[in-house]
Design a protein around this motif. Structure first.
Motif, mmCIF file in Angstrom:
data_model
loop_
_atom_site.group_PDB
_atom_site.id
_atom_site.type_symbol
_atom_site.label_atom_id
_atom_site.label_comp_id
_atom_site.label_asym_id
_atom_site.label_seq_id
_atom_site.Cartn_x
_atom_site.Cartn_y
_atom_site.Cartn_z
ATOM 1 N N VAL A 1 -2.498 -91.300 95.344
ATOM 2 C CA VAL A 1 -1.588 -92.056 96.216
ATOM 3 C C VAL A 1 -0.150 -91.881 95.751
ATOM 4 C CG1 VAL A 1 -0.941 -94.359 97.027
ATOM 5 C CG2 VAL A 1 -3.364 -93.741 96.826
ATOM 6 N N SER B 1 -3.402 -91.658 101.050
ATOM 7 C CA SER B 1 -2.864 -92.993 101.304
ATOM 8 C C SER B 1 -3.801 -94.021 100.667
ATOM 9 C CB SER B 1 -2.767 -93.238 102.809
ATOM 10 O OG SER B 1 -4.063 -93.257 103.390
ATOM 11 N N ASP C 1 -7.309 -94.489 101.968
ATOM 12 C CA ASP C 1 -8.257 -93.403 101.734
ATOM 13 C C ASP C 1 -9.039 -93.575 100.430
ATOM 14 O OD1 ASP C 1 -7.463 -92.095 104.080
ATOM 15 O OD2 ASP C 1 -5.816 -91.060 103.030
ATOM 16 N N THR D 1 7.363 -95.512 94.792
ATOM 17 C CA THR D 1 6.116 -95.490 95.559
ATOM 18 C C THR D 1 5.147 -96.550 95.045
ATOM 19 O OG1 THR D 1 6.385 -93.112 95.933
ATOM 20 C CG2 THR D 1 4.186 -94.039 96.305
ATOM 21 N N MET E 1 3.998 -99.863 97.117
ATOM 22 C CA MET E 1 2.572 -100.058 97.356
ATOM 23 C C MET E 1 2.126 -101.444 96.899
ATOM 24 S SD MET E 1 -0.722 -98.049 95.802
ATOM 25 C CE MET E 1 -0.640 -99.100 94.361
#
Length: 491
Positions: A351, A357, A360, A390, A394
């Motif tokens: 990820v 993602s 997934d 990121t 997240m």
């Protein structure tokens, strides 16, 4: 990040400030705590010391002490005429001379005749060691005390030494033409002692008790100093300045590929994790509506059980109906998937690197409200990925979807990832393993977190002593009673 920053317990701010105080050394309460912690060592030391003193007291051969007393006067006829000057001179002379008599009494001139007359099988040096000769201050008395294993012989030696010293002073110290100006009178002959002078049993036993107590405390302190590993919750509390969220005993059930709340839901360890779950709910009370709570769980060193703890805490929260996401952020040594028997080839690393993602790779486990995000394959740049925007985005998104987002991160001695995540969560939960974590390492970690302004919200004491856990937690017995008999550990 705004949601994460709002979750700051006021109590934990006090903990951070308390670390600014200087260490004033060991206090009386610290001493009591250390002695209580190593009470067995202290008791054993006391018993050994007291037993040794008792053995010496009752087995040592008795010694008898006898004392003869002599008195020195001036014998020159010139003091008989009431001449004040002569009297003063005689007094001064006696005072000066008598100070040397205690030493004179232990010389060969005095003691050799005693050995010969009494037929003693000893030497002058050994006989001198039996003597205690004193001249009481501002007196003309000389006290000659002898200690011997035979009461009669002690008396005979004391009297013989007094007589020999009298003869030496009056007849041998001066030439035949000069009469000795000092006259020695034996004013008190030594009597045969009726009871031994040593060992003094009441005194020796009292000394044994005091010495046993002192050495017992010293042994406890020494044991604590030499024990470099954390052994009790009080060790952790004093080093990190945080409260305990719970103590988890060491048990084989924790090594299974299922949380203990699934494998032994009625057992004592499952109940302890429920207790930890309750304490976690009170860690932060200023949650923002619509935002979940971020929990960062780490340890000071490897092998302290942080991953097992994270898994069971997540299960305890999910059992209560909360939506929980457990993220394996220990990319250097991923283990959540292995502990749960899940497929872990794809996960967080994919990820963060943009290959997949979250939807997934997130897997459902046990209950619909418990989700697991494995670490995936080990990347070469773990620190860069975990500290990236990121990762932050997240986590923030996850907090809008879950009641709890739990990050299982690498030990603080291995990497600084826990500090990064701890800043997002405004604190972290520390797992400390009894007999595994070094006190020095824990102290260094605590100081590093203080410098980074990342408080320890609470700690979970792992591998706790089962007996001490039972003595401090009454509900353990209750759950042992309710559990199937084959799982009962109560004895």
């Amino acid at each position: 990040m705004a949601a994460a920053e709002s979750n700051v317990p006021a109590t934990n701010q006090v903990v951070v400030e308390s670390n600014d105080t200087e260490d004033d050394g060991i206090t009386l309460m610290d001493l009591f705590r250390i002695v209580h912690k190593h009470l067995l060592v202290g008791i054993i030391t006391f018993v050994v010391v007291f037993a040794a003193v008792c053995a010496y007291t009752f087995l040592a051969p008795p010694k008898y002490s006898a004392t003869a007393q002599v008195f020195a006067t001036y014998s020159d006829s010139s003091v008989q005429d009431n001449n004040i000057s002569n009297i003063n001179s005689a007094s001064t002379y006696i005072t000066n001379q008598i100070q040397s008599y205690p030493t004179l009494a232990t010389t060969e001139s005095v003691l050799k005749p005693v050995i010969d007359d009494l037929g003693l099988d000893t030497t002058v040096a050994n006989l001198a060691g039996q003597l205690t000769v004193t001249n009481p201050t501002n007196t003309a008395f000389v006290n000659i005390s002898v200690e011997d294993g035979d009461a009669q012989q002690a008396s005979d030696i004391a009297n013989a030494v007094a007589a020999s010293m009298q003869n030496v002073i009056q007849n041998d110290l001066y030439s035949a033409a000069d009469k000795s100006p000092v006259k020695i009178s034996i004013v008190q002959r030594a009597r045969v002692p009726e009871s031994p002078s040593s060992p003094n049993k009441p005194l020796y036993l009292a000394v044994g008790v005091v010495a046993g107590l002192v050495l017992g405390v010293f042994a406890a302190l020494l044991k604590d100093m030499l024990n470099t590993k954390v052994e009790e919750t009080s060790d952790v509390r004093s080093l990190v300045g945080a409260s305990s969220l719970g103590s988890v005993p060491q048990d084989n059930s924790l090594g299974e590929k299922r949380p203990v709340l699934i494998s032994q839901p009625n057992g004592p360890i499952a109940e302890e994790f429920r207790r930890i779950h309750t304490n976690i709910e009170f860690l932060q009370t200023d949650k923002v509506a619509g935002k979940g709570q971020l929990l960062v769980i780490t340890s000071a060193q490897p092998s302290e059980g942080k991953t097992t703890t994270s898994i069971n805490v997540a299960a305890a929260l999910a059992e209560d109906g909360a939506r929980v996401l457990l993220i394996d952020a220990d990319l250097r040594h991923p283990s959540v998937a292995h502990h749960l028997g899940l497929e872990g080839s794809a996960g967080l690393a994919h990820v963060l690197s943009g290959q997949m993602s979250p939807k997934d790779v997130v897997q459902n486990y046990w209950k619909p409200n418990l989700h697991i995000l494995p670490a995936g394959k080990r990347p070469a740049n773990a620190g860069v990925l975990l500290g990236s925007d990121t990762m932050r985005i997240m986590v923030e998104q996850a907090l809008t979807q879950y009641d709890y987002v739990i990050i299982d991160t690498a030990p603080l001695s291995v990497s600084n990832d826990g500090v990064v995540f701890g800043r997002w969560a405004k604190g972290l939960v520390l797992v400390t393993g009894r007999g595994v974590c070094e006190k020095k390492e824990l102290k260094e970690v605590s100081e590093s977190l203080h410098v980074a302004k990342v408080p320890v919200l609470g700690f979970i004491f792992n591998y706790a002593d089962l007996k001490k856990t039972h003595s401090n937690s009454n509900y353990y017995y209750y759950y042992y009673e309710d559990a199937p008999r084959k799982k009962s550990h109560k004895k």
